[in-house]
Design a protein around this motif. Structure first.
Motif, short mmCIF file in Angstrom:
data_model
loop_
_atom_site.label_atom_id
_atom_site.label_comp_id
_atom_site.label_asym_id
_atom_site.label_seq_id
_atom_site.Cartn_x
_atom_site.Cartn_y
_atom_site.Cartn_z
N LEU A 151 0.83 -1.20 0.00
CA LEU A 151 0.00 0.00 0.00
C LEU A 151 0.87 1.25 0.00
CD1 LEU A 151 -2.68 -0.99 2.68
CD2 LEU A 151 -2.88 -1.16 0.20
N THR A 152 0.42 2.26 -0.69
CA THR A 152 1.09 3.55 -0.62
C THR A 152 0.77 4.21 0.72
OG1 THR A 152 -0.78 4.77 -1.58
CG2 THR A 152 0.82 3.80 -3.12
N GLN A 174 -0.75 7.01 1.20
CA GLN A 174 -2.13 7.49 1.17
C GLN A 174 -3.11 6.34 1.37
OE1 GLN A 174 -3.07 9.67 -2.39
NE2 GLN A 174 -5.19 10.09 -1.77
N GLN A 175 -2.81 5.18 0.81
CA GLN A 175 -3.70 4.03 0.98
C GLN A 175 -3.66 3.50 2.42
OE1 GLN A 175 -2.08 1.57 -2.15
NE2 GLN A 175 -3.72 2.10 -3.58
N GLN A 176 -2.51 3.60 3.08
CA GLN A 176 -2.43 3.20 4.48
C GLN A 176 -3.27 4.13 5.35
OE1 GLN A 176 1.60 2.78 5.83
NE2 GLN A 176 2.05 1.08 4.45
N ALA A 184 -5.97 5.63 4.31
CA ALA A 184 -7.36 5.24 4.04
C ALA A 184 -7.71 3.94 4.77
CB ALA A 184 -7.57 5.08 2.54
N GLY A 202 -12.49 8.55 -1.05
CA GLY A 202 -11.72 8.46 -2.29
C GLY A 202 -12.39 9.23 -3.39
N LEU A 223 -10.18 -0.44 -1.99
CA LEU A 223 -8.77 -0.78 -2.19
C LEU A 223 -8.55 -2.24 -2.54
CD1 LEU A 223 -7.08 1.14 0.79
CD2 LEU A 223 -7.35 1.90 -1.58
#
Length: 247
Positions: free
Chosen positions: A99-100, A102-104, A106, A135, A187
């Motif tokens: 995960l990036t 930003q995804q972490q 989220a 998102g 995701l």
């Protein structure tokens, strides 16, 4: 008469002594927590949420949530679903590392609801329930449904888990333990594949070539016919010249 008075005083003293002893043995009331709630302190006291605590710190979501609780940013309170360390250990290897940043963020925010829920108020939650994550298609949501044994099922569209244990449920913050990570559908959900087109697109220039093909053939046929006519004409002229010489 004096003996009666003395006896009465003795009985009164004995009763007072018994009352004092009972009061000393009675449990003291629970201490009221001082200051605003702290999500990190609640998780650390639980003892099995080190991975979730680390994620919250790395994404600064612990600081943000505690700040909002301290400043009464949201009068409705908050609810946190805290996955245990075993829940993270059961993920496929590399799930978090893939995960990036930003995804972490989220992922963590997908475990936080901007609303204080008790186990009873979960029974009347209106689905889908919005989380703190969002998102391009809007907020990430969860579906919360009551079970027949007064527990609660929480679904992210990818994972479903039953909530039974509250680490803390004092407004404005409720923290519930879950034994699965609520992987957001946004995701980790399977995206539908695009349907193939029923019509085959012509290749570039294909229509032009097909249209011009017959015309090119006709032009070739016309050229051949003209050449044949000229040959016949020359043959007739030559024959006439020969006859003229003989005569």
């Amino acid at each position: 008469m004096a003996r009666i008075i003395i006896s009465g005083v003795a009985v009164a003293v004995a009763l007072l002594a018994m009352a004092a002893a009972a009061a000393a043995q009675a449990p003291s009331p629970a201490a009221t927590p001082s200051g605003p709630p702290n999500v990190t302190a609640i998780l650390e006291k639980g003892g099995q949420y080190t991975t979730f605590i680390r994620l919250m710190k790395e994404t600064q979501q612990d600081t943000q949530l505690n700040s909002q609780l301290n400043n009464s940013f949201n009068g409705n309170g908050y609810t946190v679903f805290a996955p245990t360390d075993n829940a993270f250990n059961n993920l496929k290897p590399g799930t978090l590392n893939g995960l990036t940043q930003q995804q972490q963020v989220a992922l963590v925010q997908g475990h936080v609801l901007p609303q204080f829920y008790t186990m009873d108020s979960f029974q009347t939650a209106s689905n889908p329930v919005r989380t703190q994550a969002s998102g391009t298609d809007g907020p990430y949501t969860l579906n919360i449904t009551a079970t027949t044994n007064s527990n609660v099922n929480v679904s992210s569209g990818v994972v479903e888990v039953t909530v039974t244990n509250a680490l803390s449920a004092v407004k404005p913050l409720a923290v519930y333990s879950v034994d699965k990570v609520l992987l957001p559908f946004e995701l980790f959900g399977v995206k539908p594949a695009a349907a193939p087109s029923s019509q085959t697109k012509p290749k570039k220039g294909g229509a032009t070539a097909a249209a011009s093909g017959p015309a090119a053939g006709s032009e070739g046929a016309d050229s051949t016919g003209a050449a044949s006519a000229r040959a016949v004409g020359w043959g007739v002229a030559g024959l006439a010249a020969v006859l003229g010489c003989l005569l």
